[in-house]
Every structure is written in structure tokens, then in C-alpha cells.
Design a protein around this motif. Structure first.
Motif, short mmCIF file in Angstrom:
data_model
loop_
_atom_site.label_atom_id
_atom_site.label_comp_id
_atom_site.label_asym_id
_atom_site.label_seq_id
_atom_site.Cartn_x
_atom_site.Cartn_y
_atom_site.Cartn_z
N ILE A 1 -51.48 -24.68 25.71
CA ILE A 1 -50.66 -23.47 25.79
C ILE A 1 -49.20 -23.90 25.91
O ILE A 1 -48.87 -24.83 26.63
CB ILE A 1 -51.09 -22.59 26.97
CG1 ILE A 1 -52.49 -22.06 26.68
CG2 ILE A 1 -50.10 -21.46 27.20
CD1 ILE A 1 -53.10 -21.26 27.80
N GLN A 2 -48.37 -23.19 25.16
CA GLN A 2 -46.94 -23.53 25.09
C GLN A 2 -46.14 -22.29 25.49
O GLN A 2 -46.44 -21.17 25.07
CB GLN A 2 -46.62 -23.93 23.65
CG GLN A 2 -45.19 -24.16 23.33
CD GLN A 2 -45.00 -24.42 21.84
OE1 GLN A 2 -45.90 -24.23 21.04
NE2 GLN A 2 -43.82 -24.85 21.48
N PHE A 3 -45.10 -22.50 26.30
CA PHE A 3 -44.20 -21.42 26.68
C PHE A 3 -42.84 -21.68 26.05
O PHE A 3 -42.33 -22.79 26.10
CB PHE A 3 -44.03 -21.36 28.20
CG PHE A 3 -45.30 -21.01 28.92
CD1 PHE A 3 -45.68 -19.69 29.05
CD2 PHE A 3 -46.11 -21.99 29.45
CE1 PHE A 3 -46.85 -19.35 29.71
CE2 PHE A 3 -47.29 -21.67 30.11
CZ PHE A 3 -47.66 -20.34 30.24
N VAL A 4 -42.27 -20.63 25.47
CA VAL A 4 -40.94 -20.72 24.87
C VAL A 4 -40.09 -19.60 25.48
O VAL A 4 -40.45 -18.42 25.37
CB VAL A 4 -41.00 -20.59 23.33
CG1 VAL A 4 -39.60 -20.61 22.73
CG2 VAL A 4 -41.86 -21.68 22.73
N ASP A 5 -39.00 -19.99 26.12
CA ASP A 5 -38.14 -19.00 26.76
C ASP A 5 -37.54 -18.05 25.72
O ASP A 5 -37.17 -18.47 24.62
CB ASP A 5 -36.99 -19.68 27.51
CG ASP A 5 -37.48 -20.42 28.74
OD1 ASP A 5 -38.53 -20.02 29.30
OD2 ASP A 5 -36.82 -21.41 29.13
N ILE A 6 -37.42 -16.79 26.09
CA ILE A 6 -36.74 -15.80 25.26
C ILE A 6 -35.27 -15.89 25.61
O ILE A 6 -34.89 -15.89 26.80
CB ILE A 6 -37.31 -14.39 25.53
CG1 ILE A 6 -38.78 -14.35 25.11
CG2 ILE A 6 -36.49 -13.34 24.78
CD1 ILE A 6 -39.48 -13.05 25.42
N ILE A 7 -34.40 -15.99 24.61
CA ILE A 7 -32.99 -16.26 24.88
C ILE A 7 -32.14 -15.01 25.10
O ILE A 7 -30.99 -15.11 25.46
CB ILE A 7 -32.36 -17.13 23.76
CG1 ILE A 7 -32.54 -16.45 22.40
CG2 ILE A 7 -32.97 -18.52 23.76
CD1 ILE A 7 -31.83 -17.17 21.26
N ASP A 8 -32.73 -13.84 24.93
CA ASP A 8 -31.99 -12.60 25.21
C ASP A 8 -31.69 -12.53 26.70
O ASP A 8 -32.58 -12.63 27.53
CB ASP A 8 -32.84 -11.40 24.77
CG ASP A 8 -32.10 -10.09 24.89
OD1 ASP A 8 -31.56 -9.80 25.99
OD2 ASP A 8 -32.06 -9.34 23.90
N LYS A 9 -30.41 -12.34 27.06
CA LYS A 9 -30.02 -12.36 28.47
C LYS A 9 -30.67 -11.23 29.28
O LYS A 9 -30.89 -11.37 30.48
CB LYS A 9 -28.51 -12.30 28.63
CG LYS A 9 -27.90 -11.01 28.14
CD LYS A 9 -26.39 -11.00 28.31
CE LYS A 9 -25.88 -9.67 27.74
NZ LYS A 9 -24.47 -9.55 27.86
N ASP A 10 -31.06 -10.13 28.62
CA ASP A 10 -31.73 -9.04 29.33
C ASP A 10 -33.20 -9.33 29.61
O ASP A 10 -33.85 -8.62 30.36
CB ASP A 10 -31.62 -7.73 28.53
CG ASP A 10 -30.17 -7.25 28.43
OD1 ASP A 10 -29.38 -7.54 29.35
OD2 ASP A 10 -29.84 -6.59 27.43
#
Length: 156
Positions: free
Chosen positions: A11-20
Motif C-alpha cells: 500500500i502506497q500513500f501519496v500526499d494531496i498537495i492542495d493546501k485545503d
């Protein structure tokens, strides 16, 4: 962050770059456990699930990975109602223990996301929202009956 404390299968997690959405990440289930299945013991079959009305379909599923995947692609991949499920629950090849993992996905013909009771409890204790759990009886089943005349015990 909670899930990282458990045993995750590919399983891989990728951060969402939207500041909200700074506290959010995409979670990719990259696991493919289909090479680890014992296709003979699992005895895959097709059902038609029309809003809870279950009907077993007379489709012979090969007892090997490649054949089962081809059969799935032919009969269920584009279908809303046809599903390929293990008649005897999932069984795995010797040396692979599904209980070594807390979060995983079988892959190809079973796209469900499976979590252990420990993970479920941790997420509930953290008051995580947007989650629905349903118990699965597809794991930890005894060996399937040896007699071909014995009716399967799989419940729908």
C-alpha cells in the motif's frame, strides 16, 4: 497515519498537495494476492447478484490464476451484477499466511479492501469518518470438503 502503524500489503500513500486538503492522502492498493491463492481449494465460481437476489451461474472457472483471470474478464469485468467469488472462502498456497497482513486487497477479480479487526477498532477509536465496514467470511475457513458429492457450505 493510523494505518502506518499496521502491517500493510503493498500500500502506497501519496500526499494531496492542495493546501485545503493538507491532512489527506491518496491510498493506493498495489497488492495482487492472486499468485498466492490456492485455486483448487478456493474453488472460484460466478454468481449474479441482482440487488441481493443471488443466483449461482453455470460457468466453469479454471483452477489456475491465468485461466481464472481470463474467465473473470470474459464474464464479469464489465458486468454490474456478475461476480466471481470463492465457493470455499479464500485459501492460500503453503507458506503464505494472510493473517500476516492487517490491510490488503486480493486484486483483479476481488477489488474489496480488507482490514483486520485491529485496524477497524483503531479507526473507530479515532472516530474516522466516511468508512463502512462489513464482516467477511471469506477467510480462515476450514479445508473444503474432499467429497465432490458434498454440497458447498458457502453462504450468500
Amino acid at each position: 497515519q493510523i494505518l502506518n502503524e499496521f502491517r500493510l500489503k503493498d500500500i502506497q500513500f501519496v500526499d494531496i498537495i492542495d493546501k485545503d486538503l493538507g491532512d489527506y492522502a491518496f491510498m493506493f492498493f498495489n497488492s495482487d494476492l492472486t499468485p498466492k491463492l490456492d485455486y483448487g481449494k478456493s474453488d472460484l465460481m460466478f454468481i449474479k447478484d441482482f440487488l441481493g437476489d443471488i443466483e449461482e451461474l453455470e460457468i466453469n472457472v479454471p483452477k489456475d490464476r491465468n485461466g481464472a483471470i481470463k474467465c473473470y474478464l470474459k464474464h464479469a469485468h464489465d458486468s454490474t451484477f456478475n461476480k466471481m467469488v470463492p465457493r470455499n472462502g479464500y485459501h492460500f498456497i503453503p507458506g503464505f499466511d494472510i493473517n500476516d497482513w492487517d490491510v490488503f486487497r486480493i486484486g483483479y477479480f476481488d477489488k474489496s479492501f480488507y482490514v483486520s479487526e485491529k485496524v477497524k477498532s483503531a479507526l473507530e477509536a479515532a472516530k474516522a469518518t466516511g468508512l463502512n465496514f462489513s464482516e467477511s467470511d471469506r477467510f480462515n475457513n476450514p479445508e473444503p470438503p474432499k467429497s465432490p458429492n458434498k454440497k458447498p457450505w458457502w453462504k450468500f
